[in-house]
Design an enzyme around this catalytic site. Sequence first.
Site, PDB file in Angstrom:
ATOM      1  N   TYR A 134       2.320  14.591 -25.260  1.00  0.00           N
ATOM      2  CA  TYR A 134       1.442  15.136 -26.296  1.00  0.00           C
ATOM      3  C   TYR A 134       0.847  14.004 -27.130  1.00  0.00           C
ATOM      4  CZ  TYR A 134      -0.020  17.735 -30.480  1.00  0.00           C
ATOM      5  OH  TYR A 134      -0.736  18.256 -31.535  1.00  0.00           O
ATOM      6  N   SER A 171      -4.078  14.589 -33.749  1.00  0.00           N
ATOM      7  CA  SER A 171      -2.855  15.042 -34.410  1.00  0.00           C
ATOM      8  C   SER A 171      -2.113  13.835 -34.938  1.00  0.00           C
ATOM      9  CB  SER A 171      -1.970  15.788 -33.399  1.00  0.00           C
ATOM     10  OG  SER A 171      -0.641  15.945 -33.883  1.00  0.00           O
TER      11      SER A 171
END
Length: 304
Positions: A184, A158
């Site tokens: 994350y 990501s």
Amino acid sequence: MSLITSPFGFSSTAAEVAEGIDLTGKRAVVTGAASGIGIETAKVLAAHGADVTLAVRNLEAGERAAVSITAETGNTAVRVAKLDVADLGSVREFVSAWTGPLHILINNAGIMATPEERTAAGTELQFATNYLGHFALTVGLHDALVEAHGARVVALSSSGHLISPVVFDDIDFRFRPYDPLLAYGQSKTASVLFAVGAAKRWAHDGITVNAVMPGAIATGLQKHTGGLKTPPEGRKTVEQGAATSIFVATSPLLEGVSGRYFEDNNEAATVHDGNGWMSGVAAYALDEGNADRLWELAVPLIAA
């Protein structure tokens, strides 16, 4: 080393990227294929003749997805198998049940910005789900990938990796205050480092491993962030979001290419300064020393 480019870009769909590619005789596994871009990824693989296994936590949702994919593609070789990548026992069961070659492995399952939680083994949940479970899965399936003679592994990362390197001295936030986005970010950096580490170790095994950034797609992934925050012009449809995974998994342009990071169906430039989640791959995510350190850290964790 020049960056790999393609005729595809931000708006290309998975179906467009796969046009003309025949996957007959190829076996594929897509984790997290019961929702979001996972279903689209599995559907396009099936539409081009692959034997596809949907590796999912929720078998009922997986069966619904399989029925839908078969109905749309006419491919009856769409299977469902139980897999919870946050549970290393579940990963081991999946690996032990697999027989024969595996040509395409797409490590698609993931969670984002979840409240602080740890696995039974004490690993921070996002790191366990997004990285460690997929590491265990891919390492466990190594022999099956070798048997395929040219297997490709796709690790979903990501642009969120740009907000945090792997903090090796405190991966599980035992000293730092827990921050869901930092957790994350480091888990997605770890996904890129896995590609770098595997490329180095498996170069002579006929296995290529690359990381991809799918883009900003409105799915259940953002349920802990209050929905997708990206401006409309920066968002992708599910069909567009699955494209880079399909490109890396199937394109003839990537024959023998390993250890790289792709976004919008092209290899991303390396960046050395934070750019607000814009684009590119952080230098720390491609660092071979970091990749080696992470690999050496992960091996005992998955053996425990």
